[in-house]
Design a protein around this motif. Sequence first.
Motif, short mmCIF file in Angstrom:
data_model
loop_
_atom_site.label_atom_id
_atom_site.label_comp_id
_atom_site.label_asym_id
_atom_site.label_seq_id
_atom_site.Cartn_x
_atom_site.Cartn_y
_atom_site.Cartn_z
N VAL A 607 0.84 -1.20 0.00
CA VAL A 607 0.00 0.00 0.00
C VAL A 607 0.87 1.25 0.00
O VAL A 607 0.61 2.22 -0.73
CB VAL A 607 -0.95 0.00 1.21
CG1 VAL A 607 -1.58 1.38 1.42
CG2 VAL A 607 -2.05 -1.04 1.03
N ARG A 608 1.93 1.25 0.80
CA ARG A 608 2.80 2.43 0.83
C ARG A 608 3.50 2.63 -0.51
O ARG A 608 3.63 3.75 -1.00
CB ARG A 608 3.84 2.29 1.95
CG ARG A 608 4.53 3.62 2.23
CD ARG A 608 5.61 3.51 3.28
NE ARG A 608 5.97 4.84 3.75
CZ ARG A 608 6.69 5.74 3.08
NH1 ARG A 608 7.12 5.44 1.85
NH2 ARG A 608 6.95 6.93 3.59
N GLU A 609 3.94 1.52 -1.09
CA GLU A 609 4.59 1.60 -2.41
C GLU A 609 3.64 2.20 -3.44
O GLU A 609 4.02 3.06 -4.24
CB GLU A 609 5.03 0.20 -2.84
CG GLU A 609 5.71 0.14 -4.18
CD GLU A 609 6.05 -1.29 -4.58
OE1 GLU A 609 6.14 -1.55 -5.80
OE2 GLU A 609 6.21 -2.14 -3.67
N GLU A 610 2.39 1.75 -3.42
CA GLU A 610 1.41 2.27 -4.37
C GLU A 610 0.99 3.69 -4.02
O GLU A 610 0.66 4.49 -4.91
CB GLU A 610 0.18 1.35 -4.42
CG GLU A 610 0.46 -0.06 -4.89
CD GLU A 610 0.86 -0.12 -6.35
OE1 GLU A 610 0.47 0.80 -7.11
OE2 GLU A 610 1.59 -1.05 -6.74
N SER A 611 0.98 4.03 -2.70
CA SER A 611 0.56 5.37 -2.28
C SER A 611 1.52 6.44 -2.78
O SER A 611 1.11 7.57 -3.09
CB SER A 611 0.46 5.43 -0.75
OG SER A 611 -0.55 4.57 -0.27
N VAL A 612 2.79 6.10 -2.86
CA VAL A 612 3.77 7.06 -3.36
C VAL A 612 3.47 7.41 -4.81
O VAL A 612 3.65 8.56 -5.24
CB VAL A 612 5.20 6.47 -3.23
CG1 VAL A 612 6.21 7.35 -3.92
CG2 VAL A 612 5.56 6.29 -1.75
N LYS A 613 2.97 6.43 -5.57
CA LYS A 613 2.71 6.66 -6.99
C LYS A 613 1.30 7.18 -7.26
O LYS A 613 1.08 7.95 -8.17
CB LYS A 613 2.91 5.35 -7.76
CG LYS A 613 4.33 4.83 -7.71
CD LYS A 613 4.51 3.57 -8.54
CE LYS A 613 3.79 2.39 -7.94
NZ LYS A 613 4.10 1.12 -8.65
N GLY A 623 -3.22 -1.77 -3.44
CA GLY A 623 -2.52 -2.76 -2.63
C GLY A 623 -3.40 -3.93 -2.25
O GLY A 623 -2.98 -5.09 -2.28
N LEU A 624 -4.66 -3.64 -1.88
CA LEU A 624 -5.58 -4.71 -1.53
C LEU A 624 -5.90 -5.60 -2.73
O LEU A 624 -5.92 -6.83 -2.62
CB LEU A 624 -6.88 -4.10 -0.97
CG LEU A 624 -7.99 -5.09 -0.59
CD1 LEU A 624 -7.51 -6.09 0.44
CD2 LEU A 624 -9.22 -4.35 -0.08
N ALA A 625 -6.14 -4.97 -3.88
CA ALA A 625 -6.48 -5.75 -5.08
C ALA A 625 -5.33 -6.65 -5.52
O ALA A 625 -5.54 -7.80 -5.91
CB ALA A 625 -6.88 -4.81 -6.21
N VAL A 626 -4.10 -6.14 -5.44
CA VAL A 626 -2.94 -6.90 -5.92
C VAL A 626 -2.55 -8.00 -4.96
O VAL A 626 -2.22 -9.12 -5.38
CB VAL A 626 -1.74 -5.95 -6.15
CG1 VAL A 626 -0.48 -6.74 -6.45
CG2 VAL A 626 -2.04 -5.00 -7.30
N THR A 627 -2.58 -7.74 -3.65
CA THR A 627 -2.08 -8.71 -2.67
C THR A 627 -3.18 -9.60 -2.11
O THR A 627 -2.87 -10.57 -1.41
CB THR A 627 -1.40 -7.98 -1.50
OG1 THR A 627 -2.37 -7.17 -0.81
CG2 THR A 627 -0.27 -7.11 -1.98
N GLY A 628 -4.44 -9.29 -2.39
CA GLY A 628 -5.53 -10.03 -1.75
C GLY A 628 -5.46 -11.52 -1.93
O GLY A 628 -5.54 -12.29 -0.97
N GLY A 629 -5.29 -11.96 -3.17
CA GLY A 629 -5.27 -13.39 -3.45
C GLY A 629 -4.11 -14.11 -2.81
O GLY A 629 -4.28 -15.16 -2.18
N VAL A 630 -2.91 -13.54 -2.96
CA VAL A 630 -1.73 -14.24 -2.46
C VAL A 630 -1.70 -14.27 -0.93
O VAL A 630 -1.33 -15.28 -0.33
CB VAL A 630 -0.44 -13.60 -3.01
CG1 VAL A 630 -0.29 -12.15 -2.56
CG2 VAL A 630 0.78 -14.40 -2.59
#
Length: 711
Positions: A607-613, A623-630
């Motif tokens: 989430v922090r990585e994506e928040s910077v962008k 962040g939730l959409a990308v990491t949710g499954g894994v």
Amino acid sequence: MTGGRGRWTATLIAVVVVLGWLVIGGIAGPYSGKLGEVATNDNAAFLPTDAEATRAQDLAAGFVEKETTPALVVYERTSGITPADEQRVQADAARFAQLPGVVSPLPPPIVSQDRQAVQVVVPIDAAEGEQIRQVVDELRDIVGPDRDGLTVNVAGPAGLLGDLIEVFTAIDGPLLLVTLVVVLIILLIVYRSPVLWIFPLLAAGMSYSLASVFVYYLAKNDVIKLNGQAQGILTVLVFGAGTDYALLLIARYREELHRHHRPWDAMKTAWRGAASAIIASGTTVIVSLLCLLLSSLNSNRALGPVAALGIAATLLVMLTFLPALLVLGGRWAFWPRTPRQDQADPQADGIWSRIAGFVARRSRAVWLVTAVALAALTLGLSQLGATTLGQSDLFTSRTDSVAGQEVIARHYPAGTGSPATVFTTQATAQQVAQVAQDVPGVASVRPLTQQGQAGPPDPNAQPKVVDGRVELQVTLADPPDSDGAEQTIRDLREAVHKVPGSDSVVGGFTAINVDTAAASTRDRNVIIPVVLVVIAVILALLLRALLAPVLLIATVVLSFLATLGLCALIFKYLLGFPGVDQSFPLFAFVFLVALGIDYNIFLMSRVREESVKRGTRAGVLSGLAVTGGVITSAGIVLAATFSALAVLPLVVLVELGVAVAVGVLLDTIVVRSLLVPALAYDIGPKIWWPSRLSRTSREGDRAGTEVGHAR
């Protein structure tokens, strides 16, 4: 590196790394089956060093030539003991006395007042737990099966210890096999690939082998203590955490394969993106486990470094061996779902994108409802009876020692054969004995005589005096592992300590349980705050914020309390367990909080990585959409591996396995999927206070709100 030369160089590096690890694995592999050789399961070795029962053990050494652990061989015939039965008891006792490890002469057999039972006390040289188990097995071979209505059981402290060690020595095979099968099935379901499951399972096995080498030699050289409990937890922890880390790296690698042509380039980007979260996660677990070194109980201190070594080995393997395997495997390892270089956005659609949209539209309602639901589960804590489980409650099945203790309780003062001991000055011995006799729950008090037996059978026999002290043997009315006996010990200590000049010290089997329970309470009060502070510091460094770590810890603690409440209901009403051991809350906290915070680290670092962008709110949804499954897959794997502890017939380990499984599922499905992202989305950029990120990306934040409502 560019072109063909770069491709071949990258392949060569990967081959060297894989071959190097395979050589290490070939050397280390056999050690995973040798851990039982250096494990010790003698409960007396785990006493707090400053406990009163420890001081009593030290004093007891001066009163006997050899320290012994009694086995109680009890014969029962409900219609009454016959002369033939008595002859058999005498013959068996003579054979007992000839066994190596048995301290002769044996006390005479004790016939119960109702003449329905006979008890033989067999003192066993207490050098090592494994030797005691061997003698107990030989005692059971001598008495043989029940005959013509005469039942025979081997109970007492030695019988109990023998049954415990038999359980722990069986850990290696069944537990490892069940863990491997569970992980294999879940990986096949997650990846739906006939190939890809091999990579994380091979890496987890390599981690376990590497950890086993270090644990074996450190335990062999008495640097650390290894017991059966720590050995079992090491197995499920390494495979569970190792598979978690592997799932996270593989998911990021698959994502980058959509953006890069060459697997080497995809792995470099994936490694940089996932390594920080994996290292932070592993470091959190390692440091939390090492906090167990603050424990006053040797058993807790044994678990800390053993489990920490397992996680450290897992980190090393998952960040070196696994990436090299994946690079060599390339895209074909994912067959038949082979990722192509198409610049596809992994969060464009799917269930987790829809969940992210739901969180955005109802963020405040989501975190309020989930927080209230978790708080409601904490009400179950009223059903969590923290007790020292008695011998009959320790096993999930009815063992020989449990059956024998039940016979003893029916026909004798239950404390017969396992008395409490009181060491006092010779001048006050009679007064202390009288005070002890008046304590409720005390059946009898006798001094140890010069002949070395509790007596005196001869009224003129003199008590044995060592360094001006006398030993009194106190038989309790309740079974030595019961709550009633423990309360009697507390009352006994209070009474004899009041005798002026007596300098009384109370020890024995029940006193060990009392002191262990008190030490467990102290450890819980000391270690839990330390673990929370350590985790807060690691989170603050990783997220470069103060508010986010506080909120994350608050959510994990709420999840922990909810887990205990739910488990209390499961233990009592579903599994029928009478309570939990004193060590359970501490172990459950260390594993649930350390492992539960993992999933928040995986989520919030992305989430922090994506928040910077993108801005904070858009970053939360991304962040939730990308990491949710894994992360959900990782949680299911860890929950399933800890559930494998249920194959062991010990209530303590079954309860720990159930608690970690339930807690991890709550963390992954409720806390990490709904509570944390909804809370972060509702708070917005301020979640990163006081970092600069909390004061930037306002426009991106507004855009994130619009995107969320559009999902």
